[in-house]
Design a protein around this motif. Structure first.
Motif, mmCIF file in Angstrom:
data_model
loop_
_atom_site.group_PDB
_atom_site.id
_atom_site.type_symbol
_atom_site.label_atom_id
_atom_site.label_comp_id
_atom_site.label_asym_id
_atom_site.label_seq_id
_atom_site.Cartn_x
_atom_site.Cartn_y
_atom_site.Cartn_z
ATOM 1 N N ASN A 1 0.816 -1.173 0.216
ATOM 2 C CA ASN A 1 -0.064 0.126 0.004
ATOM 3 C C ASN A 1 0.915 1.351 -0.073
ATOM 4 O OD1 ASN A 1 -2.152 -2.045 2.110
ATOM 5 N ND2 ASN A 1 -2.782 -1.041 0.098
ATOM 6 N N ILE A 2 2.099 1.064 -0.382
ATOM 7 C CA ILE A 2 2.898 2.415 -0.628
ATOM 8 C C ILE A 2 3.492 2.262 -1.816
ATOM 9 C CG2 ILE A 2 5.328 3.338 0.021
ATOM 10 C CD1 ILE A 2 4.738 2.363 2.800
ATOM 11 N N LEU A 3 3.184 3.354 -2.788
ATOM 12 C CA LEU A 3 3.777 3.318 -4.324
ATOM 13 C C LEU A 3 5.165 3.252 -4.079
ATOM 14 C CD1 LEU A 3 2.431 3.977 -6.862
ATOM 15 C CD2 LEU A 3 3.380 6.163 -6.803
ATOM 16 N N LYS A 4 5.885 2.282 -4.979
ATOM 17 C CA LYS A 4 7.117 2.228 -4.950
ATOM 18 C C LYS A 4 8.021 2.921 -5.800
ATOM 19 C CE LYS A 4 7.988 -2.043 -5.754
ATOM 20 N NZ LYS A 4 8.458 -3.378 -6.383
ATOM 21 N N LEU A 5 8.887 3.501 -5.155
ATOM 22 C CA LEU A 5 9.919 4.335 -6.159
ATOM 23 C C LEU A 5 10.940 3.287 -6.803
ATOM 24 C CD1 LEU A 5 11.166 7.116 -6.823
ATOM 25 C CD2 LEU A 5 12.708 6.966 -4.782
ATOM 26 N N ILE A 6 10.795 3.389 -8.326
ATOM 27 C CA ILE A 6 11.636 2.261 -8.854
ATOM 28 C C ILE A 6 13.123 2.788 -8.967
ATOM 29 C CG2 ILE A 6 12.048 1.287 -11.061
ATOM 30 C CD1 ILE A 6 8.932 1.306 -11.490
ATOM 31 N N GLY A 7 13.465 4.100 -9.439
ATOM 32 C CA GLY A 7 14.579 4.692 -9.711
ATOM 33 C C GLY A 7 14.801 6.204 -9.955
ATOM 34 N N LEU B 1 -4.326 4.545 -7.518
ATOM 35 C CA LEU B 1 -5.088 3.381 -7.523
ATOM 36 C C LEU B 1 -4.529 2.262 -8.764
ATOM 37 C CD1 LEU B 1 -8.587 4.976 -7.355
ATOM 38 C CD2 LEU B 1 -7.167 4.150 -5.480
ATOM 39 N N ASP B 2 -4.307 1.241 -8.311
ATOM 40 C CA ASP B 2 -3.886 0.227 -9.251
ATOM 41 C C ASP B 2 -5.067 -0.306 -10.142
ATOM 42 O OD1 ASP B 2 -5.003 -1.806 -7.844
ATOM 43 O OD2 ASP B 2 -3.353 -2.532 -7.067
ATOM 44 N N GLU B 3 -4.699 -1.146 -11.150
ATOM 45 C CA GLU B 3 -5.788 -1.835 -12.061
ATOM 46 C C GLU B 3 -7.123 -2.250 -11.527
ATOM 47 O OE1 GLU B 3 -4.215 -4.724 -14.659
ATOM 48 O OE2 GLU B 3 -3.137 -5.710 -13.286
ATOM 49 N N ASP B 4 -6.725 -2.848 -9.972
ATOM 50 C CA ASP B 4 -7.746 -3.521 -9.280
ATOM 51 C C ASP B 4 -8.266 -2.577 -8.238
ATOM 52 O OD1 ASP B 4 -7.567 -6.151 -10.544
ATOM 53 O OD2 ASP B 4 -5.648 -6.600 -9.513
ATOM 54 N N PHE B 5 -8.139 -1.277 -8.382
ATOM 55 C CA PHE B 5 -8.224 -0.357 -7.338
ATOM 56 C C PHE B 5 -7.883 -0.318 -6.031
ATOM 57 C CE2 PHE B 5 -11.235 -0.041 -10.933
ATOM 58 C CZ PHE B 5 -11.425 1.466 -10.992
ATOM 59 N N GLY B 6 -6.816 -1.048 -6.052
ATOM 60 C CA GLY B 6 -6.133 -1.229 -4.647
ATOM 61 C C GLY B 6 -5.264 0.237 -4.447
ATOM 62 N N ALA B 7 -5.185 0.732 -3.109
ATOM 63 C CA ALA B 7 -4.624 2.093 -2.950
ATOM 64 C C ALA B 7 -3.409 2.002 -2.559
ATOM 65 C CB ALA B 7 -5.693 2.723 -2.046
ATOM 66 N N LYS B 8 -2.586 3.048 -2.754
ATOM 67 C CA LYS B 8 -1.005 2.963 -2.780
ATOM 68 C C LYS B 8 -0.841 4.533 -2.363
ATOM 69 C CE LYS B 8 0.355 -0.750 -5.875
ATOM 70 N NZ LYS B 8 0.914 -1.496 -4.933
ATOM 71 N N VAL B 9 -0.143 4.617 -1.226
ATOM 72 C CA VAL B 9 0.120 6.076 -0.751
ATOM 73 C C VAL B 9 1.482 6.400 -1.492
ATOM 74 C CG1 VAL B 9 0.780 7.346 1.294
ATOM 75 C CG2 VAL B 9 -0.855 5.643 1.503
ATOM 76 N N GLY B 10 1.395 7.548 -2.251
ATOM 77 C CA GLY B 10 2.446 7.829 -3.000
ATOM 78 C C GLY B 10 3.417 9.122 -2.103
ATOM 79 N N ASN B 11 4.524 9.533 -2.687
ATOM 80 C CA ASN B 11 5.475 10.347 -1.949
ATOM 81 C C ASN B 11 6.054 9.920 -0.913
ATOM 82 O OD1 ASN B 11 4.741 12.155 -4.474
ATOM 83 N ND2 ASN B 11 4.589 13.972 -2.855
ATOM 84 N N PHE B 12 6.210 8.800 -0.683
ATOM 85 C CA PHE B 12 6.885 8.145 0.538
ATOM 86 C C PHE B 12 8.234 8.378 0.253
ATOM 87 C CE2 PHE B 12 9.219 4.466 2.404
ATOM 88 C CZ PHE B 12 8.645 4.604 3.595
ATOM 89 N N GLY B 13 8.848 8.809 1.533
ATOM 90 C CA GLY B 13 10.054 8.957 1.460
ATOM 91 C C GLY B 13 10.577 10.481 1.145
ATOM 92 N N MET B 14 9.797 11.404 1.057
ATOM 93 C CA MET B 14 9.677 12.852 0.418
ATOM 94 C C MET B 14 9.185 13.894 1.365
ATOM 95 S SD MET B 14 8.912 11.921 -3.613
ATOM 96 C CE MET B 14 9.593 10.434 -4.180
ATOM 97 N N ALA B 15 9.100 13.487 2.716
ATOM 98 C CA ALA B 15 8.687 14.503 3.794
ATOM 99 C C ALA B 15 9.427 15.798 3.702
ATOM 100 C CB ALA B 15 8.897 13.634 5.061
#
Length: 438
Positions: free
Chosen positions: A174-180, A262-276
């Motif tokens: 449920n946390i949006l992944k930072l890839i690179g 929201l992903d394709e199944d409408f699962g929620a992910k919190v974005g901007n993690f690590g960017m406080a």
């Protein structure tokens, strides 16, 4: 003469002595022999017993060592079982089993990819406007993988805590992944995130629908009640992970519908993690409100953060409470009072007035009209009470993320069977629309 008589007596006595002495010596020798033999036998038994005792002690020690190792393994196993069981019932720990899925919280190193600007240009067709999601964010595809590429200034990268990703981040669903990332010699750099097929929660609630190549322009799309409940639970689980599982706990500081994806199944992910550290200062004049959506952020700010700059998990809970109010009402955190734009209505104040009035009909009228009658009003009241608690003035009166997860989990479990198993939705199908129709 008496002398011979005396000698005769002495002779008799001497003879008697001479006659008796060999027998006594023989008896004494026999006694000593038997004593010696008995002593020897006893000594042998003692020695044998000592050997046996040493062997037994040695075996016992070895067995004890083996047993100790076995006990240690058993203790570890019992601890694992006990910990797993505790996690199932405790919402203050990591939610390891949710919706029948086991969330792996084993620490693992997650190194970020380093992309070249040429790779990102290729992925976005040279940042073509047709790939633009919103503002500086573009949809890209590289090596068959979709990604969201955000253009930012190079100074921003210095404020991001990349250590959260490189060292010990347990990736949470449920946390949006930072890839690179991509650093350039110029003033602009780029961040690469996993792609959320259904855009942001704000788009769905407030009509933005920013991912243009995913939606039909004439489609009247909205989230069903069951989807809203699940999204609320997903976000709460993401916050629970940040606040209760991470050590030290992490405060997001920028929870809002725009940063929930929201992903394709409408699962929620919190974005901007690590960017406080990248959160803009929006507290200079919280009372000066404009109709610009960017000003909605003011509506998420906890009073202690505005007044004293206090940073704690409670400010995330306050912002989350505002998101709950958005989900219930379909309204923005701050809205204009009338068509002329005079005055403003804050959701946090609205919910307080609704509970003060104790008028159930007012609450029913306040609910998002797109839901119609397709929701449980009792469940809505429960969510409204939870939201009201989250936006309390006093931070100590707000629930923890774990408590929120506990309450919402029960509501999701109580959904009708057909809604509990899958998300039926007025939001599907999502098909690509010709770009010239946008």
């Amino acid at each position: 003469m008496t002398v011979p008589c005396m000698f005769k007596g002495e002779h008799t006595k001497l003879n008697h002595i001479l006659v008796l002495t060999p027998h006594k010596k023989s008896n004494m020798w026999n006694t000593e022999l038997w004593v010696g033999l008995a002593g020897g036998i006893v000594g042998i038994f003692i020695a044998f017993g000592a050997v046996v005792l040493v062997i037994r002690l040695k075996n016992k020690k070895e067995k004890k060592g083996i047993g100790k190792g076995g006990d240690l393994e058993l203790q570890h196993l019992n601890l694992s079982v006990r910990t797993t069981c505790d996690k199932k019932v405790s919402f203050e720990g990591s939610p390891d089993i949710v919706k029948g899925k086991i969330i792996d919280t084993t620490p693992r190193k997650m190194l970020l990819e380093t992309y070249t600007i040429e790779e990102l240009r290729k992925a976005t067709e040279d940042f073509n406007s047709t790939n633009q999601i919103e503002g500086p964010v573009f949809h890209g595809r590289l090596n068959g993988k979709s990604m969201a590429i955000k253009r930012t200034n190079s100074d921003t990268l210095t404020k991001i805590d990349f250590g959260l990703f490189n060292e010990a981040l347990h990736h949470h669903p449920n946390i949006l992944k930072l890839i690179g990332r991509c650093s350039t010699e110029g003033p602009e750099s780029y961040l690469v995130f996993e792609f959320a097929e259904n855009g942001s929660l704000r788009d769905w609630l407030h009509g933005g629908l920013a991912i243009k190549n995913q939606f039909i322009s004439s489609c009247y799309c909205f989230l069903s009640w069951s989807q809203r409940l699940r999204i609320c639970l997903d976000v709460a689980m993401g916050l629970q992970y940040m606040h209760h599982v991470m050590n030290p706990s992490y405060v997001h500081r920028n929870v809002k519908s725009r940063n929930i994806f929201l992903d394709e199944d409408f699962g929620a992910k919190v974005g901007n993690f690590g960017m406080a550290g990248c959160v803009e200062n929006e507290t200079e004049d919280p009372l000066s409100y404009s109709t610009n959506p960017a000003s909605w952020s003011l509506g998420y700010l906890a009073p202690e953060y505005v007044r004293q700059g206090t940073i704690s998990p409670s400010i995330d809970i306050f912002a989350y409470g505002v998101v709950l109010l958005e989900m219930l009402s379909g309204q923005t955190p701050i809205s204009k009072h009338n068509m002329k734009g005079e005055g403003s209505i804050w959701l946090t104040e609205k919910i307080k007035s609704l509970f003060k009035s104790e008028n159930v009909d007012e609450l029913r009228e306040w609910m998002d009209s797109t839901l119609g009658e397709n929701y449980s009003f009792d469940a809505a009241i429960t969510v409204a009470k939870l939201a009201r608690a989250c936006v309390e003035e006093d931070p100590s009166l707000r629930p923890s993320a774990g408590e929120v997860v506990g309450k919402l989990s029960k509501l999701v479990e109580e959904l009708p069977e057909e809604e509990h198993l899958f998300s039926e939705s007025s939001t599907k199908p999502l098909v690509k629309a010709p770009l010239n129709n946008q």
